[in-house]
Design an enzyme around this catalytic site. Structure first.
Site, PDB file in Angstrom:
ATOM      1  N   LEU A 262       0.853  -1.184   0.000  1.00  0.00           N
ATOM      2  CA  LEU A 262       0.000   0.000   0.000  1.00  0.00           C
ATOM      3  C   LEU A 262       0.891   1.238   0.000  1.00  0.00           C
ATOM      4  CD1 LEU A 262      -2.875  -0.673   2.576  1.00  0.00           C
ATOM      5  CD2 LEU A 262      -3.125  -0.317   0.120  1.00  0.00           C
ATOM      6  N   ASP A 263       0.521   2.253  -0.777  1.00  0.00           N
ATOM      7  CA  ASP A 263       1.243   3.515  -0.756  1.00  0.00           C
ATOM      8  C   ASP A 263       1.254   4.075   0.664  1.00  0.00           C
ATOM      9  OD1 ASP A 263       1.705   3.433  -3.486  1.00  0.00           O
ATOM     10  OD2 ASP A 263      -0.066   4.637  -3.976  1.00  0.00           O
TER      11      ASP A 263
END
Length: 302
Positions: free
Chosen positions: A46-47
């Site tokens: 996930l960013d």
């Protein structure tokens, strides 16, 4: 002689509800410390500014990561229309603007082109490898790269809400390798108004739901206690998409040694990938062939 890794031989999955502001690697390191685990990994980055499901595998569960990585995942995200950014999200500098704003019907019609088997160009700021180096590293140096389009399966892309003319809330269900930032960028381009991701949350990943996730605050509070161990889910949850077969204890010994063994099978065909259990414990993953399973992964602690 290689140094023996310190820590507990503990196996299973921890579903973390990742907060904004941390990398996925930082979360994995926190979980490994909290469990004092020898080995940990995650199923799908996930960013840093994204929130939601980050499935962290410990010990033998790391051998099942690829099955979660390959599974469908769902994201709820907000698109900001009228602005393109360097990073395709709110963290990057605005590089172009537009006064045009699409109607709800315009958005719904445009979404059809993004469903099914599509080709998607990853963002300039992404972890894809370009000539042996991560794209984001080259992008930080100001380089503009020609990144090849990659196939992506999109199961669903729907408009959930329209808070105002500048924003739209969407839900994406897609397979491995999807970039939500690319969806927002390309949707804005298709609508002629530009766009980027303002907010992103992964609401489920394979069998794991964000609503069942543990927070980092809880992990800190319960670190290195039996109460935290109670949140650990069985490693076989990572195999939920594969059929389960069973075997005898004698066959389990053969499988764990990497050898084919007879199994009790139903509902599988020659060549199907499956997992095998014995007395409720996972033994191996492999291919079913004429009454036997030929193991490709074995679980030495269960």
């Amino acid at each position: 002689m290689a140094r023996k890794r310190k820590g507990r031989d503990i196996s299973g999955w921890l579903v973390v509800d990742k907060p904004a502001g941390l990398t996925s690697t930082a979360v994995v390191n926190k979980v490994r410390w909290a469990f004092d685990a020898k080995k940990a990994g995650h199923a799908g980055t996930l960013d840093p500014e994204a929130t939601g499901v980050l499935a962290v595998a410990l010990g033998e569960a790391t051998k099942t990561v690829l099955y979660i990585t390959d599974a469908l995942k769902a994201y709820e995200f907000t698109v900001r229309f009228g602005q393109a950014t360097r990073t395709d999200d709110a963290e990057g500098d605005v590089i172009a603007t537009s006064d045009l704003r699409p109607s709800d019907d315009d958005i719904k019609e445009a979404l059809h082109a993004f469903v099914g088997d599509i080709l998607q160009v990853p963002p300039q700021f992404s972890a894809v490898m370009i000539d042996g180096e991560r794209a984001y590293k080259r992008a930080r140096d100001g380089e503009e790269m020609d990144i090849a389009a990659r196939p992506l399966f999109v199961d669903e892309l729907t408009l959930l809400d329209r808070p105002d003319a500048d924003h739209a809330v969407l839900m994406l269900v897609c397979g491995k390798g999807g970039y939500v930032r690319s969806i927002a960028r390309d949707l804005g381009a298709a609508l002629g108004c530009l766009g980027h991701v303002l907010r992103l949350r992964r609401i489920w990943s394979g069998p794991f739901d964000a609503e069942d996730g543990i927070s980092l605050e809880q992990i800190d509070e319960l670190a290195k206690t039996a109460e935290l161990d109670a949140y650990l889910r069985p490693l076989e949850e990572g195999l939920a998409d594969l059929p389960e077969l069973t075997c005898t204890p004698e066959a389990a010994v053969k499988l764990r040694n990497g050898n084919p063994a007879m199994v009790i099978a139903s509902g599988v065909e020659y060549g199907d990938e499956c997992w095998v259990s014995c007395d409720g414990a996972p033994v191996a993953v492999g291919r079913y062939k004429s009454g036997e399973v030929h193991p490709s992964r074995v679980f030495v602690t269960a």
